[in-house]
Design an enzyme around this catalytic site. Structure first.
Site, PDB file in Angstrom:
ATOM      1  N   ASN A   7      -7.470  -3.190  14.159  1.00 44.65           N
ATOM      2  CA  ASN A   7      -8.858  -3.471  13.750  1.00 44.65           C
ATOM      3  C   ASN A   7      -8.952  -4.652  12.779  1.00 44.65           C
ATOM      4  O   ASN A   7     -10.002  -4.881  12.183  1.00 44.65           O
ATOM      5  CB  ASN A   7      -9.487  -2.219  13.120  1.00 44.65           C
ATOM      6  CG  ASN A   7      -8.748  -1.779  11.858  1.00 44.65           C
ATOM      7  OD1 ASN A   7      -7.822  -2.441  11.414  1.00 44.65           O
ATOM      8  ND2 ASN A   7      -9.171  -0.668  11.283  1.00 44.65           N
ATOM      9  N   GLU A  21      -9.493  -2.013   5.228  1.00 42.91           N
ATOM     10  CA  GLU A  21     -10.157  -1.736   6.496  1.00 42.91           C
ATOM     11  C   GLU A  21     -11.410  -2.611   6.653  1.00 42.91           C
ATOM     12  O   GLU A  21     -11.908  -3.167   5.663  1.00 42.91           O
ATOM     13  CB  GLU A  21     -10.555  -0.256   6.545  1.00 42.91           C
ATOM     14  CG  GLU A  21      -9.387   0.716   6.425  1.00 42.91           C
ATOM     15  CD  GLU A  21      -8.529   0.815   7.694  1.00 42.91           C
ATOM     16  OE1 GLU A  21      -8.493  -0.147   8.490  1.00 42.91           O
ATOM     17  OE2 GLU A  21      -7.874   1.851   7.877  1.00 42.91           O
ATOM     18  N   HIS A  30      -7.139  -5.026  10.005  1.00 45.50           N
ATOM     19  CA  HIS A  30      -6.854  -4.753   8.588  1.00 45.50           C
ATOM     20  C   HIS A  30      -5.567  -5.442   8.134  1.00 45.50           C
ATOM     21  O   HIS A  30      -4.653  -5.675   8.924  1.00 45.50           O
ATOM     22  CB  HIS A  30      -6.860  -3.247   8.266  1.00 45.50           C
ATOM     23  CG  HIS A  30      -5.663  -2.463   8.673  1.00 45.50           C
ATOM     24  ND1 HIS A  30      -5.750  -1.144   9.069  1.00 45.50           N
ATOM     25  CD2 HIS A  30      -4.343  -2.758   8.715  1.00 45.50           C
ATOM     26  CE1 HIS A  30      -4.549  -0.681   9.334  1.00 45.50           C
ATOM     27  NE2 HIS A  30      -3.672  -1.643   9.134  1.00 45.50           N
ATOM     28  N   ASP A  49       0.826  -1.215   0.000  1.00 47.82           N
ATOM     29  CA  ASP A  49       0.000   0.000   0.000  1.00 47.82           C
ATOM     30  C   ASP A  49       0.856   1.259   0.000  1.00 47.82           C
ATOM     31  O   ASP A  49       2.069   1.205   0.226  1.00 47.82           O
ATOM     32  CB  ASP A  49      -0.940  -0.008   1.222  1.00 47.82           C
ATOM     33  CG  ASP A  49      -0.246  -0.472   2.500  1.00 47.82           C
ATOM     34  OD1 ASP A  49       0.990  -0.376   2.574  1.00 47.82           O
ATOM     35  OD2 ASP A  49      -0.941  -0.921   3.421  1.00 47.82           O
TER      36      ASP A  49
HETATM   37  C1  GLP Z   1      -0.274  -0.139   8.727  1.00 41.32           C
HETATM   38  C2  GLP Z   1       0.024  -0.820   7.370  1.00 41.32           C
HETATM   39  C3  GLP Z   1      -0.165  -2.301   7.463  1.00 41.32           C
HETATM   40  C4  GLP Z   1       0.477  -2.772   8.755  1.00 41.32           C
HETATM   41  C5  GLP Z   1      -0.342  -2.306   9.912  1.00 41.32           C
HETATM   42  C6  GLP Z   1       0.233  -2.659  11.274  1.00 41.32           C
HETATM   43  O1  GLP Z   1      -1.318   0.741   8.704  1.00 41.32           O
HETATM   44  N1  GLP Z   1      -0.678  -0.323   6.253  1.00 41.32           N
HETATM   45  O2  GLP Z   1       0.378  -2.941   6.333  1.00 41.32           O
HETATM   46  O3  GLP Z   1       0.534  -4.152   8.778  1.00 41.32           O
HETATM   47  O4  GLP Z   1      -0.677  -0.963   9.796  1.00 41.32           O
HETATM   48  O5  GLP Z   1       1.202  -1.761  11.689  1.00 41.32           O
HETATM   49  P1  GLP Z   1       2.220  -2.058  12.869  1.00 41.32           P
HETATM   50  O6  GLP Z   1       3.122  -3.125  12.391  1.00 41.32           O
HETATM   51  O7  GLP Z   1       2.936  -0.744  13.077  1.00 41.32           O
HETATM   52  O8  GLP Z   1       1.401  -2.464  14.039  1.00 41.32           O
END
Ligand code: GLP
Length: 240
Positions: free
Chosen positions: A134, A141, A136, A67
């Site tokens: 959440n 989302e 995702h 993304d």
């Molecule tokens: C972000 C990314 C995801 C990631 C997630 C978790 O928003 N777009 O690809 O896996 O959130 O983030 P973290 O590893 O900082 O908990």
């Protein structure tokens, strides 16, 4: 889904790195799907070390990131393009032409179509995922269709709050992104998902004990044949 229980973040990162090294040693021209966020940072450090120790090379590897934020240009240190170059690509022998992100500075529908076409012609061998609190995956989302391909998404307020620490204020956190869809993610031959820490404990409980639902995007991973979920004691602490 194979669940791998580890002690802590370092052990998650070691186990995950070993799986990626194994993949690259078996197939030197592997196509990797890569993730941002705080979870994979240590994995990327370990991969740089493995490259420096000549265990692996990225010379023939292609990468597709999940993304990218809309409204932030590539040179901005909060872009995922910047993050990936800073954390990994600038330190290994990857051909920069083989690094792919959804483009956010062209017509968005065209950008989504381009990315879907590239992904269709380049099947990801191994997809690395984190998980949002959440549920995702990528930036898919809650409520995103399981049939979705690359698309523009409005970020959940929870996601923006979770990612606020990378920015100076909540207002600076983008409201939209382009993300691979759930269908693109499921197309990968092998998927590794990592989650660490107490903050992810309710998420992991819902993933492993809850229902398969578009309201919890990661629940789709049970439909895939080869998924490794690697968690630590804290992330597993609410499991029955
Ligand atoms: C972000 C990314 C995801 C990631 C997630 C978790 O928003 N777009 O690809 O896996 O959130 O983030 P973290 O590893 O900082 O908990």
């Amino acid at each position: 889904m194979k669940v791998i229980y580890t002690k802590d973040y370092n052990e998650i990162s070691e186990v995950c790195t070993d799986l990626i090294i194994e993949q690259l040693q078996e197939k030197s021209d592997s196509i990797l799907g890569l993730a941002t966020g705080s979870s994979p940072i240590k994995v990327y450090q370990n991969l740089i070390k493995a490259y420096e120790d000549k265990q692996i090379s990225f010379k023939d590897v292609k990468t597709y990131n999940l993304d990218e934020y809309i409204g932030i240009d590539k040179q901005n240190e909060n872009s995922y393009f910047y993050f990936m170059h800073d954390q990994l690509f600038n330190h290994i022998d990857i051909d920069h032409c083989n690094v792919n992100f959804p483009e956010t500075n062209i017509d968005h529908q065209l950008a989504c179509d381009n990315y879907n076409e590239k992904l269709f012609n380049n099947k990801v061998d191994l997809q690395l995922l984190g998980i949002g609190t959440n549920g995702h995956i990528g930036f898919n989302e809650p409520g995103t269709s399981f049939e979705s391909t690359t698309h523009v998404i409005e970020l959940d307020i929870q996601t923006r709050l979770d990612n606020q620490s990378f920015f100076n204020s909540l207002e600076e956190v983008p409201t939209h992104a382009i993300t691979m869809g759930i269908k693109n993610i499921l197309d990968a031959k092998k998927i590794i998902i990592i989650a660490s820490g107490l903050k992810k404990a309710p998420t992991i409980k819902r993933l492993l004990e809850g229902e398969r639902s578009e309201e919890f995007p990661a629940s789709i991973l049970f439909d895939h044949d080869e998924v490794y979920l690697i968690i630590d004691e804290e992330a597993a602490s609410l499991l029955d």
